[in-house]
Enzyme design. Structure first.
Site, PDB file in Angstrom:
ATOM      1  N   CYS A 157      -0.931   2.144   0.737  1.00  0.00           N
ATOM      2  CA  CYS A 157      -1.332   2.342  -0.657  1.00  0.00           C
ATOM      3  C   CYS A 157      -2.784   2.773  -0.801  1.00  0.00           C
ATOM      4  O   CYS A 157      -3.121   3.471  -1.766  1.00  0.00           O
ATOM      5  CB  CYS A 157      -1.032   1.092  -1.484  1.00  0.00           C
ATOM      6  N   ASP A 158      -3.665   2.403   0.122  1.00  0.00           N
ATOM      7  CA  ASP A 158      -5.065   2.834   0.044  1.00  0.00           C
ATOM      8  C   ASP A 158      -5.169   4.357   0.003  1.00  0.00           C
ATOM      9  O   ASP A 158      -6.092   4.915  -0.601  1.00  0.00           O
ATOM     10  CB  ASP A 158      -5.876   2.378   1.262  1.00  0.00           C
ATOM     11  N   ALA A 159      -4.221   5.013   0.679  1.00  0.00           N
ATOM     12  CA  ALA A 159      -4.253   6.469   0.764  1.00  0.00           C
ATOM     13  C   ALA A 159      -4.177   7.115  -0.606  1.00  0.00           C
ATOM     14  O   ALA A 159      -4.634   8.253  -0.794  1.00  0.00           O
ATOM     15  CB  ALA A 159      -3.103   6.969   1.633  1.00  0.00           C
TER      16      ALA A 159
END
Length: 374
Positions: free
Chosen positions: A159-161
């Site tokens: 999800c950081d991406a």
């Protein structure tokens, strides 16, 4: 005996209210942002995952850009822009080494913004070349992240991406009006959304490894900063996508839904802790999650996307918490180190991405107060 006790109690409440009001004041906000920005510039992070072009610094630069814009506009001070330009020039405005990995294109975001200000094509050529190559040669891996298979990092499988890469394509579309950037953004973002978004909890898993894991209290594992990354990335996308662009509705609806879920997860101390659904297991403050969330909320209120009455008390409490984590020197503490899941945090821990989030949130709040004065 009761009367003196009540007088002391009401005195303490009044003092706390005055302190809070001082922290939510334009001059105070500007002063502490300067202290934090200057400390970070004077104390650069070095070592693994801290070269100029890494995602950690890309996040810092984004906060520094907003701060640079504010100080130049109000004070005629372009020193922060000059700091950013020196970094870009010594790296020839290149992006990171890995062709597909979202972390290595994140630095393209501030470089695109610098191009928009200065108009030098050298500032945008490398990130545009990288984005074009990826679009023309899309990764063919799954979203099932496996650190034993590095090719599974070629897509937005964590999800950081969603903070690192999608805003690059949104900004390139806004700049060029070339639909290939928008089409790629929509396709890949929705694939990650379908895979990592829990439609019951309305939160994002960090990656597929957390689907079956549970916290000590039996709740699902949803990382505070991970969901902060997503909210911050959505704020960046919404700032550049045209309002009449049909695909904008997806990002706007997701932003409002996620923000509405996260707003109720603020802890009594004003922070969002490392674990969103089990804050008691990670009771220490966490400023990087809190910074990104406050940034997104303040942006949402400023744009009329989020209800002011609901979100402003939460924003004020969150900003107060962030300010409380700043040392007199300007060092921002309680930043969870690099990682993929909830972990314990101490006051002496700091990181450049936490500073980036702090500056992003402070600038949005400052702009809100400025607009209120008009």
């Amino acid at each position: 005996m009761k009367k003196p006790f009540l007088l002391i109690f009401f005195f303490l409440i009044t003092v706390m209210q005055v302190v809070g009001q001082q922290h939510f004041d334009k001059a105070a906000i500007k002063s502490i942002m300067k202290r934090v920005a200057d400390w970070q510039i004077a104390n650069p992070n070095k070592g693994a995952e801290h070269d100029d072009l890494d995602w950690t610094h890309a996040t810092l630069y984004m906060g520094m850009l907003d701060w640079a814009e504010l100080t130049e506009k109000e004070d005629g001070d372009d020193s922060y822009y000059q700091w950013l330009l020196r970094i870009g020039r010594r790296n020839h405005f290149q992006v990171g080494k890995w062709m597909y990995h979202a972390d290595f294109i994140a630095v393209g975001q501030p470089f695109i913004d610098l191009y928009n200000k200065y108009g030098n094509k050298k500032m945008i050529a490398p990130v545009m070349a990288r984005a074009n190559w990826i679009i023309e040669n899309p990764a063919e891996t799954t979203l099932e992240l496996d650190y034993g298979k590095l090719e599974t990092l070629d897509r937005w499988s964590w999800c950081d991406a969603l903070f690192m890469a999608p805003p690059v394509y949104a900004k390139l579309y806004a700049l060029t009006k070339d639909k290939k950037y928008l089409d790629f953004l929509n396709k890949e973002y929705k694939a990650t959304y379908d895979y990592l978004y829990d439609k019951e909890e309305h939160l994002f898993y960090r990656d597929r490894r957390y689907f079956a894991k549970r916290e000590a209290n039996g709740k699902k594992v949803f990382w505070g900063r991970g969901n902060g990354w997503v909210l911050g990335g959505l704020a960046e996308i919404l700032q550049v996508l045209p309002r009449n662009e049909p695909s904008r509705a997806f990002y706007q609806d997701l932003f409002v839904t996620l923000a509405t879920r996260v707003v109720g997860l603020q802890s009594p101390d004003g922070y969002w802790h490392a674990s969103l659904l089990d804050p008691a297991s990670y009771p220490s403050p966490e400023t990087s999650a809190t910074g990104f969330i406050v940034y997104a909320f303040a942006y949402g209120v400023n744009e009329g996307l989020l209800d002011k009455k609901t979100f402003m008390p939460v924003i004020e409490k969150g900003w107060q918490a962030l300010v409380d984590a700043v040392e007199p020197t300007g060092k921002l503490g309680y930043v969870q180190p690099i990682g993929a899941d909830p972990r314990k945090v101490t006051r002496d821990m700091t990181e450049v991405y936490g500073v980036g989030a702090f500056l992003l949130s402070g600038c949005q709040i400052y702009n809100q107060l400025s607009n209120h004065e008009k």
